[in-house]
Write a protein that holds these residues in place. Structure first.
Motif, PDB file in Angstrom:
ATOM      1  N   ASN A  60       2.824  13.765  -1.307  1.00  0.00           N
ATOM      2  CA  ASN A  60       1.848  13.988  -0.241  1.00  0.00           C
ATOM      3  C   ASN A  60       1.986  12.975   0.886  1.00  0.00           C
ATOM      4  O   ASN A  60       1.989  13.326   2.059  1.00  0.00           O
ATOM      5  CB  ASN A  60       0.421  13.957  -0.820  1.00  0.00           C
ATOM      6  CG  ASN A  60       0.143  12.724  -1.661  1.00  0.00           C
ATOM      7  OD1 ASN A  60       0.921  12.380  -2.547  1.00  0.00           O
ATOM      8  ND2 ASN A  60      -0.942  12.029  -1.394  1.00  0.00           N
ATOM      9  N   ARG A  80       0.852  -1.198   0.000  1.00  0.00           N
ATOM     10  CA  ARG A  80       0.000   0.000   0.000  1.00  0.00           C
ATOM     11  C   ARG A  80       0.883   1.240   0.000  1.00  0.00           C
ATOM     12  O   ARG A  80       1.955   1.249   0.616  1.00  0.00           O
ATOM     13  CB  ARG A  80      -0.886  -0.006   1.245  1.00  0.00           C
ATOM     14  CG  ARG A  80      -1.969  -1.059   1.165  1.00  0.00           C
ATOM     15  CD  ARG A  80      -3.052  -0.755   2.150  1.00  0.00           C
ATOM     16  NE  ARG A  80      -3.652   0.558   1.851  1.00  0.00           N
ATOM     17  CZ  ARG A  80      -4.576   1.137   2.620  1.00  0.00           C
ATOM     18  NH1 ARG A  80      -4.976   0.550   3.710  1.00  0.00           N
ATOM     19  NH2 ARG A  80      -5.079   2.305   2.280  1.00  0.00           N
ATOM     20  N   ASP A  81       0.416   2.278  -0.650  1.00  0.00           N
ATOM     21  CA  ASP A  81       1.279   3.472  -0.761  1.00  0.00           C
ATOM     22  C   ASP A  81       1.635   4.055   0.603  1.00  0.00           C
ATOM     23  O   ASP A  81       2.745   4.530   0.805  1.00  0.00           O
ATOM     24  CB  ASP A  81       0.652   4.534  -1.685  1.00  0.00           C
ATOM     25  CG  ASP A  81      -0.642   5.119  -1.164  1.00  0.00           C
ATOM     26  OD1 ASP A  81      -1.226   4.557  -0.212  1.00  0.00           O
ATOM     27  OD2 ASP A  81      -1.075   6.149  -1.718  1.00  0.00           O
TER      28      ASP A  81
HETATM   29  O1  PRT Z   1      -4.537   1.173  -1.452  1.00  0.00           O
HETATM   30  P1  PRT Z   1      -3.554   2.272  -1.292  1.00  0.00           P
HETATM   31  O2  PRT Z   1      -3.467   2.806   0.113  1.00  0.00           O
HETATM   32  O3  PRT Z   1      -2.220   1.910  -1.879  1.00  0.00           O
HETATM   33  O4  PRT Z   1      -4.084   3.454  -2.249  1.00  0.00           O
HETATM   34  P2  PRT Z   1      -4.913   4.777  -1.905  1.00  0.00           P
HETATM   35  O5  PRT Z   1      -6.348   4.501  -2.161  1.00  0.00           O
HETATM   36  O6  PRT Z   1      -4.516   5.353  -0.586  1.00  0.00           O
HETATM   37  O7  PRT Z   1      -4.316   5.790  -2.963  1.00  0.00           O
HETATM   38  P3  PRT Z   1      -4.703   6.111  -4.472  1.00  0.00           P
HETATM   39  O8  PRT Z   1      -4.331   4.961  -5.355  1.00  0.00           O
HETATM   40  O9  PRT Z   1      -6.085   6.649  -4.581  1.00  0.00           O
HETATM   41  O10 PRT Z   1      -3.717   7.341  -4.727  1.00  0.00           O
HETATM   42  C1  PRT Z   1      -2.336   7.141  -4.715  1.00  0.00           C
HETATM   43  C2  PRT Z   1      -1.661   8.492  -4.914  1.00  0.00           C
HETATM   44  O11 PRT Z   1      -2.080   9.060  -6.172  1.00  0.00           O
HETATM   45  C3  PRT Z   1      -1.972   9.575  -3.911  1.00  0.00           C
HETATM   46  O12 PRT Z   1      -1.259   9.440  -2.705  1.00  0.00           O
HETATM   47  C4  PRT Z   1      -1.539  10.814  -4.677  1.00  0.00           C
HETATM   48  O13 PRT Z   1      -0.132  10.968  -4.588  1.00  0.00           O
HETATM   49  C5  PRT Z   1      -1.899  10.466  -6.127  1.00  0.00           C
HETATM   50  N1  PRT Z   1      -3.135  11.130  -6.609  1.00  0.00           N
HETATM   51  C6  PRT Z   1      -3.197  11.907  -7.718  1.00  0.00           C
HETATM   52  C7  PRT Z   1      -4.369  11.091  -6.060  1.00  0.00           C
HETATM   53  C8  PRT Z   1      -5.189  11.876  -6.868  1.00  0.00           C
HETATM   54  N2  PRT Z   1      -4.453  12.369  -7.887  1.00  0.00           N
HETATM   55  C9  PRT Z   1      -6.594  12.015  -6.547  1.00  0.00           C
HETATM   56  N3  PRT Z   1      -7.319  12.722  -7.255  1.00  0.00           N
HETATM   57  N4  PRT Z   1      -4.876  10.444  -4.994  1.00  0.00           N
HETATM   58  C10 PRT Z   1      -6.181  10.553  -4.700  1.00  0.00           C
HETATM   59  N5  PRT Z   1      -7.055  11.322  -5.431  1.00  0.00           N
HETATM   60  C11 PRT Z   1      -8.480  11.307  -4.960  1.00  0.00           C
HETATM   61  C12 PRT Z   1      -8.789  12.366  -3.906  1.00  0.00           C
HETATM   62  O14 PRT Z   1      -8.499  11.870  -2.609  1.00  0.00           O
HETATM   63  C13 PRT Z   1     -10.284  12.605  -4.109  1.00  0.00           C
HETATM   64  O15 PRT Z   1     -11.060  11.611  -3.479  1.00  0.00           O
HETATM   65  O16 PRT Z   1      -9.364  11.581  -6.034  1.00  0.00           O
HETATM   66  C14 PRT Z   1     -10.430  12.434  -5.596  1.00  0.00           C
HETATM   67  C15 PRT Z   1     -10.318  13.778  -6.247  1.00  0.00           C
HETATM   68  O17 PRT Z   1     -10.084  13.676  -7.611  1.00  0.00           O
HETATM   69  P4  PRT Z   1     -10.681  14.747  -8.631  1.00  0.00           P
HETATM   70  O18 PRT Z   1     -10.099  14.381  -9.965  1.00  0.00           O
HETATM   71  O19 PRT Z   1     -12.173  14.567  -8.603  1.00  0.00           O
HETATM   72  O20 PRT Z   1     -10.249  16.108  -8.178  1.00  0.00           O
END
Ligand code: PRT
Ligand code: ZN
Length: 298
Positions: free
Chosen positions: A74, A53-54
């Motif tokens: 982040n 997981r990240d």
């Molecule tokens: O399972 P695991 O813990 O590994 O994954 P995760 O669900 O925690 O992370 P994941 O895969 O969603 O995101 C991994 C990384 O991608 C993040 O830590 C950021 O560095 C990067 N990233 C880039 C983003 C986004 N863009 C993003 N838009 N991570 C999340 N989002 C989510 C945000 O939290 C919100 O819910 O997308 C939504 C907003 O997107 P928009 O396009 O509607 O603005």
């Protein structure tokens, strides 16, 4: 034996997974990814890939369990702040800022709220999955607010009455809009990044890392760059070269059977737009080709 192999942590399944594996494969690593495996041995190099997981990547890097990690700035910042607060090892080296995973950590309030400055959030409740990054920002700004720590669905917190504002990742802004929220203040701009554990004792491993860095930089440069070929009037060569974005030393070649025409080949470090191609044509350019570059080594 396996102790000597370089260990790289990659997000198992999420927004960074495909792009990271793509970079590694373009660097020549033969990776057979099997979905449920935690670790994969790279066939042609002394490298193991760990799929995790990240959120676990910063700790694995800082503790020296892995040598390298691909993760968002982040998460790196948040975990560093958290670990530092608890007196845990929080050091790492940032090697390369990558061109994917771009997003920003922003504070948003509801569309009905008036927001003039961060000071408006004094005494409010802000929901976030990034309590340490938000906490530091509020401290820097001299604002005192209650941080509500949520691990998911942060964007529904104001509607659910859990908070007055949120602090969450934004890329397109669609999620905020869909939840009646407005992005007010960016507190961090982030992209995927390659990080290394603070100390690599083993020389062979450091050499492998150095080779990998050169290849990753080559992959990044190649992705942005284009190879341009065209025929042009010999007396317009200088004007044409001036038009080619970011190309340093183009090759000018004679064309068989023509004194007036030459061929120009150039590597452009920027995107070549249709407008540029049209301008090249206006200067007498013809047979204009713009080709992708697969690999680059300076
Ligand atoms: O399972 P695991 O813990 O590994 O994954 P995760 O669900 O925690 O992370 P994941 O895969 O969603 O995101 C991994 C990384 O991608 C993040 O830590 C950021 O560095 C990067 N990233 C880039 C983003 C986004 N863009 C993003 N838009 N991570 C999340 N989002 C989510 C945000 O939290 C919100 O819910 O997308 C939504 C907003 O997107 P928009 O396009 O509607 O603005
Ligand atoms: Zn995560």
């Amino acid at each position: 034996m396996s102790e000597k192999r370089l260990k790289i942590a990659v997000q198992k399944s999420g927004r960074l997974s495909d792009a990271t594996l793509d970079v590694l494969k373009r660097c020549g690593l033969r990776i057979n990814q099997s979905k449920n495996k935690l670790i994969t041995h790279v066939k042609n190099m002394s490298i193991d890939i760990l799929f995790v997981r990240d959120d676990d990547i910063p700790g694995l890097v800082m503790e020296g369990v892995v040598d390298l990690g691909f993760v968002g700035d982040n998460i790196m910042q948040e975990v560093s702040l958290q670990r530092a607060k608890f007196g845990e090892q929080a050091e790492f080296r940032q090697l390369i800022s990558l061109d994917y995973g771009n997003c920003r950590l922003s504070i948003a309030t509801t569309e009905e709220d008036v927001f003039t400055s961060i000071k408006d959030l004094e005494g409010t409740r802000i929901a976030t999955s990034y309590p340490y990054s938000l906490g530091r920002y509020l401290d820097e700004q001299g604002v005192s607010a209650k941080i509500v720590h949520l691990t998911g669905s942060v964007e529904v917190a104001p509607r659910a009455g859990l908070a007055d504002a949120i602090c969450d990742l934004v890329s397109t802004g669609v999620t905020l809009e869909a939840n009646g929220l407005r992005e007010d203040e960016v507190i961090l701009r982030s992209s995927a990044t390659l990080v290394q554990r603070p100390i690599i004792e083993d020389e062979t491993r450091q050499e492998l890392i150095d080779r990998l860095i050169v290849r990753i930089n080559g992959v990044m440069q190649a992705k942005e760059s284009k190879y341009i070929m065209l025929h042009a009037p010999a007396d317009k060569v200088d004007a044409i070269i001036d038009l080619l974005p970011g190309s340093e030393t183009p090759t000018v070649l004679p064309l068989a059977g023509s004194e007036q025409q030459v061929a120009i080949h150039a590597v452009s470090k920027e995107t070549v737009f249709w407008e540029t191609m049209e301008s090249l044509k206006q200067l007498g350019g013809s047979s204009i080709l713009v080709l992708p570059i697969e690999k680059m080594l300076a």
